[in-house]
Scaffold this active site. Structure first.
Site, short mmCIF file in Angstrom:
data_model
loop_
_atom_site.label_atom_id
_atom_site.label_comp_id
_atom_site.label_asym_id
_atom_site.label_seq_id
_atom_site.Cartn_x
_atom_site.Cartn_y
_atom_site.Cartn_z
N ASN A 1 11.43 9.85 78.22
CA ASN A 1 11.80 8.43 78.39
C ASN A 1 12.30 8.22 79.95
O ASN A 1 12.57 9.21 80.68
CB ASN A 1 12.79 7.98 77.51
CG ASN A 1 14.13 8.76 77.55
OD1 ASN A 1 14.73 8.66 78.56
ND2 ASN A 1 14.63 9.38 76.61
N ASP B 1 14.23 10.57 69.74
CA ASP B 1 14.54 10.55 68.39
C ASP B 1 13.45 11.49 67.71
O ASP B 1 13.90 12.04 66.53
CB ASP B 1 14.14 9.25 67.93
CG ASP B 1 15.34 8.40 68.34
OD1 ASP B 1 16.75 8.73 68.43
OD2 ASP B 1 15.23 6.98 68.75
N LYS C 1 -2.94 24.51 76.24
CA LYS C 1 -3.19 23.04 76.91
C LYS C 1 -4.16 22.61 75.47
O LYS C 1 -5.40 23.11 75.67
CB LYS C 1 -4.02 23.19 78.09
CG LYS C 1 -4.23 21.83 78.49
CD LYS C 1 -4.59 21.59 80.00
CE LYS C 1 -5.09 20.34 80.49
NZ LYS C 1 -5.86 20.33 81.53
N PRO D 1 17.36 16.14 65.66
CA PRO D 1 18.81 15.75 64.93
C PRO D 1 19.41 14.68 65.75
O PRO D 1 19.14 14.68 66.93
CB PRO D 1 19.30 17.20 65.28
CG PRO D 1 18.52 17.72 66.29
CD PRO D 1 17.24 17.44 66.09
N ASP D 2 20.29 14.10 65.20
CA ASP D 2 21.14 12.99 65.74
C ASP D 2 22.41 13.74 66.33
O ASP D 2 23.28 13.81 65.34
CB ASP D 2 21.19 11.70 64.87
CG ASP D 2 21.93 10.67 65.74
OD1 ASP D 2 22.99 10.78 66.53
OD2 ASP D 2 21.47 9.62 65.42
N ILE D 3 22.73 14.12 67.43
CA ILE D 3 23.66 14.87 67.78
C ILE D 3 24.94 13.88 67.59
O ILE D 3 25.96 14.55 67.05
CB ILE D 3 23.49 15.03 69.27
CG1 ILE D 3 22.17 15.82 69.82
CG2 ILE D 3 24.93 16.13 69.91
CD1 ILE D 3 21.95 15.93 71.10
N PHE E 1 26.66 5.08 73.37
CA PHE E 1 25.82 4.15 74.02
C PHE E 1 24.88 3.67 73.02
O PHE E 1 24.39 4.35 72.14
CB PHE E 1 25.28 4.82 75.32
CG PHE E 1 26.27 4.70 76.48
CD1 PHE E 1 27.20 5.89 76.60
CD2 PHE E 1 26.12 4.00 77.37
CE1 PHE E 1 28.23 5.93 77.55
CE2 PHE E 1 26.96 3.93 78.36
CZ PHE E 1 28.06 4.91 78.68
N LYS F 1 25.76 0.97 65.09
CA LYS F 1 25.90 2.45 65.24
C LYS F 1 27.24 2.83 65.34
O LYS F 1 27.77 3.97 65.18
CB LYS F 1 25.24 2.40 66.61
CG LYS F 1 23.82 2.71 66.54
CD LYS F 1 23.04 2.59 67.91
CE LYS F 1 21.57 2.03 67.56
NZ LYS F 1 20.80 1.84 68.77
N LYS G 1 27.98 6.03 63.17
CA LYS G 1 28.10 7.23 63.90
C LYS G 1 29.58 7.59 63.80
O LYS G 1 30.07 8.54 64.68
CB LYS G 1 27.58 7.19 64.99
CG LYS G 1 26.15 7.01 65.07
CD LYS G 1 25.28 7.51 66.19
CE LYS G 1 23.90 7.05 66.16
NZ LYS G 1 22.87 7.61 67.04
O1 C5P Z 1 20.68 5.82 67.33
P1 C5P Z 1 20.54 5.71 68.76
O2 C5P Z 1 19.75 6.82 69.52
O3 C5P Z 1 20.29 4.18 69.27
O4 C5P Z 1 22.01 6.11 69.08
C1 C5P Z 1 22.41 5.88 70.59
C2 C5P Z 1 23.41 7.04 70.71
O5 C5P Z 1 23.48 8.21 69.84
C3 C5P Z 1 23.60 7.26 72.12
O6 C5P Z 1 25.22 7.44 72.47
C4 C5P Z 1 23.11 8.88 72.31
O7 C5P Z 1 23.24 9.52 73.32
C5 C5P Z 1 23.30 9.22 70.98
N1 C5P Z 1 22.24 10.06 70.34
C6 C5P Z 1 22.15 11.34 70.05
N2 C5P Z 1 21.44 12.11 69.67
C7 C5P Z 1 20.17 11.58 69.13
C8 C5P Z 1 19.98 10.14 69.40
C9 C5P Z 1 21.09 9.41 70.14
O8 C5P Z 1 23.60 11.88 70.43
N3 C5P Z 1 19.27 12.13 68.68
#
Ligand code: C5P
Length: 396
Positions: free
Chosen positions: A212, A282, A292, A308-310, A326, A340, A344
């Site tokens: 991105n 995501d 390739k 994974p959502d960290i 953020f 969020k 979270k």
């Molecule tokens: O759910 P979303 O991606 O919009 O949430 C944004 C927040 O979650 C940001 O603080 C981003 O750094 C964190 N994030 C993360 N791991 C992910 C996706 C988002 O830590 N896979």
């Protein structure tokens, strides 16, 4: 700006000034207080003296101190004069040039020296009175500011506009509108702070990836600011062209979300503050091709699987940590950010439009768990970083 003079007038909300004073002190401001005589019927000068750690002034003619200079020296001392609560009476007096007690005299003497802000609170009918409206209009033209009252049930049992705005909100308004963030204070000394920054890159084959537009600027500004404020900073960053801040403890470079995840949880247990600023992908390609991909077919379907959502995991595992996330959105910014914040398990979320990703400036709202919102309009990411970190003052 460090010196805040609180003017307390005789509305029933005068007792709330105690909380305002104590919150400001916790944030490191110097606070002095002037009360009107009628305010002393609602809360004692001793209470506000104890909280402000300064002698509270009420009477111009009190014996035992220098009456001739007190109003001038207080007017000189203050960077901001906050009148909270500000009654119909004090607004009327200042609008009409009356200076007949210590508070009105100091306000008169501080014109053009201090920022003067009235936090209004009174009975609804008084609030709606056109005389008040005319007085406010006149004072606004003369550069005085106002914090509007909220609606609700008032002390007189009437319901309507007139309640003093929530104390925390009043302070947020002061901070975002009139106070430059602290940049030279060591309040993060001894605190371990983890920041994720930049974008991630999710490989598809040896030469292609999904990613991105995130530049990493916000995260790098936060890292530098946090280190300047005394923190031990661990910056975990995806690819970025920015210069690594010199004063941080450790820089950890990663590419993919999974790598970022692994690095975060190597140190997460030991950190005090976590700020997730990274624009983490995501999804990632299910298959990473060894060779390739050739352009043989007209259509190419790539299956993506979830990363994974960290930050979500950080929230689940949270013990002592304060977490700031953020939300970069293209629509329904505040609504999505609030979701969020909750989901979270965050302490704060910074909501900004996704278009800020590549820019040097940002327009953002910091929101806390009580949905207290502080807006910052088109300021540099560097300054915003200090504002974000300044919310931690008095909390750690
Ligand atoms: O759910 P979303 O991606 O919009 O949430 C944004 C927040 O979650 C940001 O603080 C981003 O750094 C964190 N994030 C993360 N791991 C992910 C996706 C988002 O830590 N896979």
């Amino acid at each position: 700006m460090k010196n805040i003079l609180i003017g307390v007038t005789g509305g029933i909300a005068a007792y709330k000034s105690a909380n305002i004073i104590s919150l400001l002190r916790k944030k490191g401001f110097n606070v002095k207080v002037i009360m009107t005589k009628s305010a002393t019927n609602i809360i004692t000068p001793q209470t506000l003296e104890t909280l402000s750690k300064n002698r509270v002034v009420v009477d111009m003619w009190e014996r035992g101190f220098q009456i001739d200079v007190e109003h001038i020296s207080l007017a000189d001392w203050a960077d901001i004069i906050l009148i909270a609560p500000a009654t119909y009476n004090i607004v009327g007096k200042i609008a009409n040039g009356i200076a007949d007690d210590m508070l009105s005299t100091v306000i008169a003497a501080a014109y053009n020296k201090a920022k003067i802000v009235f936090a209004l609170a009174m009975n609804t009918n008084m609030y709606e009175n056109p005389i008040l409206k005319l007085n406010i209009k006149k004072l606004k033209e003369l550069n005085y500011d106002f914090i509007e009252a909220d609606e609700g049930i008032l002390a007189c049992c009437d319901s309507g506009k007139g309640r003093l705005k929530n104390e925390e909100e009043i302070i947020q308004i002061l901070e975002s509108s009139y106070i430059k963030p602290e940049t030279k204070n060591n309040f993060l000394l001894g605190k371990k702070l983890l920041i994720t920054a930049g974008r991630t890159e999710e490989s598809l084959d040896p030469i292609r990836y999904f990613s991105n537009h995130s530049s990493g600027k916000m995260g790098y500004s936060l890292a530098e600011a946090a280190a300047n404020l005394g923190a031990e900073v661990y910056l975990i960053s995806g690819p970025s062209n920015l210069i690594i801040p010199k004063n941080i403890k450790k820089f950890i470079s990663v590419k993919s979300a999974q790598e970022m995840y692994n690095e975060v949880f190597k140190i997460y247990d030991n950190i005090d503050i976590g700020i997730a600023c990274a624009a983490v992908a995501d999804y990632r390609p299910k298959i990473v091709y060894e060779q390739k991909i050739k352009k043989d077919s007209d259509e190419l379907n790539i299956t993506l699987i979830k990363n994974p959502d960290i930050l979500l995991k950080m929230g689940e595992l949270k013990k002592k940590q304060i977490l700031i996330g953020f939300a970069a959105e293209t629509e329904n910014l505040i609504e999505n950010a609030l979701k969020k914040l909750k989901k979270k398990n965050l302490d704060y979320i910074v909501a900004n439009h996704a278009s800020a990703m590549t820019k040097n400036n940002n327009t953002a709202t910091i929101i806390n768990k009580n949905n207290i919102q502080t807006n910052f309009n088109d300021i540099s990411k560097n300054e915003l970083a200090y504002h974000i970190l300044n919310v931690l003052k008095g909390r750690i």
